[in-house]
Design an enzyme around this catalytic site. Structure first.
Site, PDB file in Angstrom:
ATOM      1  N   GLU A 200      -4.623  -6.153 -21.157  1.00 23.75           N
ATOM      2  CA  GLU A 200      -3.352  -6.093 -20.441  1.00 23.75           C
ATOM      3  C   GLU A 200      -3.372  -7.164 -19.345  1.00 23.75           C
ATOM      4  OE1 GLU A 200      -0.917  -2.612 -18.095  1.00 23.75           O
ATOM      5  OE2 GLU A 200      -2.435  -1.999 -19.542  1.00 23.75           O
TER       6      GLU A 200
ATOM      7  N   ASP B 278       2.032  -0.682  -8.066  1.00 22.39           N
ATOM      8  CA  ASP B 278       0.660  -1.130  -7.866  1.00 22.39           C
ATOM      9  C   ASP B 278       0.124  -0.780  -6.489  1.00 22.39           C
ATOM     10  OD1 ASP B 278       0.282  -2.354 -10.395  1.00 22.39           O
ATOM     11  OD2 ASP B 278       1.566  -4.001  -9.761  1.00 22.39           O
TER      12      ASP B 278
ATOM     13  N   TYR C 177       1.547   5.331 -22.755  1.00 21.11           N
ATOM     14  CA  TYR C 177       0.747   5.094 -21.555  1.00 21.11           C
ATOM     15  C   TYR C 177       0.884   6.326 -20.659  1.00 21.11           C
ATOM     16  CZ  TYR C 177      -1.069   2.167 -17.654  1.00 21.11           C
ATOM     17  OH  TYR C 177      -1.814   1.623 -16.629  1.00 21.11           O
TER      18      TYR C 177
END
Length: 312
Positions: free
Chosen positions: A96, A107, A221
């Site tokens: 990734e 993030d 995911y």
């Protein structure tokens, strides 16, 4: 920036891109050296398999996918090119690659800092694509890009998909696009043989989770914890229940990410039934904290091999 990933009316409860008003939405060895990436015909291999195909092959062999994440351009694109090769040769099954973005809401501090450093060095989408054009043919592991929605909208969905397809990218993860607004993305991705991975979280309602996994391509995911990316001391026991619930809703492979940072984490999640493990911040930190690119690449190789060993 502590931003909780919560599923309510939107796919992930993250700030929608400001450009959503656009009409688009109506729709090896440890001795590794850093070299400038250049065509290497002798190393060019057959095109990498797709994400779903990779998981299918691993499942037949009774194996689990190792999916490392690194940020493009940190510390520079030449090192990123070498890091992709190191990850590929050290046991990664899918890689990734994060496109640096100025407002990376999903993030944590490690990846945010990496994105900031990368952008400060002048890294941009076109430079990343040029690097991938040279490096992807040398890899056996498929590449999945991780990008926020605005960079896609800026270029136009169709153009973006064509561009990444042309350089051999096989998957795409877009963490801040609501499920309801993925129709155009999914349509264009399918046309270009790009597998659009969708995310589900610990706070995603069951019916919504089922809709997400039905629409997901490549793999599902599973975000292991509420919050942003980043290494954690332990993996929540709730992941075991979440995996069970998802697997009752789909036969698609499920990879767990966010907070997976140690071989022990890998073993634990695999024991709970994950088909893949995604390791990001720990990888990014190795490259970001290294005294030199060469040292970072050596540590990246050692760490990746330790994670791969934990999957054996």
């Amino acid at each position: 920036m502590a931003v909780a990933l919560k599923s309510t009316a939107s796919f992930l409860q993250l700030k929608k891109p400001e450009t959503h008003s656009l009409n688009l939405l109506s729709f090896q060895r440890s001795s590794v050296s850093v070299k400038r990436f250049a065509p290497m015909a002798s190393l060019i291999s057959a095109p990498a398999a797709g994400l779903a195909e990779t998981f299918s092959r691993l499942k037949k062999d009774g194996k689990v996918a190792l999916i490392p994440y690194i940020t493009a351009g940190d510390p520079d694109l030449a090192t990123t090119a070498e890091a992709l090769k190191v990850l590929n040769s050290s046991g990664s099954d899918i890689i990734e690659l994060g496109i640096p973005y100025s407002d990376p809401l999903a993030d944590g501090p490690v990846i945010q800092a990496a994105a900031t450093r990368s952008l400060a060095r002048g890294t941009n989408f076109n430079a990343i694509i040029s690097m991938l054009k040279e490096v992807v043919p040398q890899l056996s592991s498929p590449i999945a890009l991780f990008t926020y929605y605005n960079p896609i909208l800026k270029r136009g969905v169709e153009n973006f998909m064509s561009t990444i397809n042309d350089v051999g990218v096989r998957g795409l993860v877009v963490p801040d696009v609501p499920l309801e607004e993925t129709e155009t993305l999914r349509s264009e991705a399918i046309k270009k043989n790009i597998e659009l991975v969708l995310l589900t979280t610990p706070t995603t309602p069951t019916e919504r989770m089922k809709a997400i996994v039905e629409a997901a391509e490549g793999f599902v995911y599973l975000v292991s914890s509420v919050g942003v990316t980043g290494a954690r001391a332990s993996v929540s026991d709730r992941v075991q229940t979440l995996l069970k619930d998802i697997k009752e809703a789909t036969t698609k492979p499920v990879a767990v990410g966010f907070g997976i940072s140690k071989p022990d984490h890998v073993k634990q999640v695999v024991g709970w039934g994950a088909d893949g493990v995604i390791v990001g911040s720990a990888m990014v930190k190795l490259l970001g904290d290294a005294k030199s690119p060469e040292e970072g690449l050596k540590e990246l190789e050692t760490f990746t091999k330790s994670l791969k060993a934990a999957l054996s």
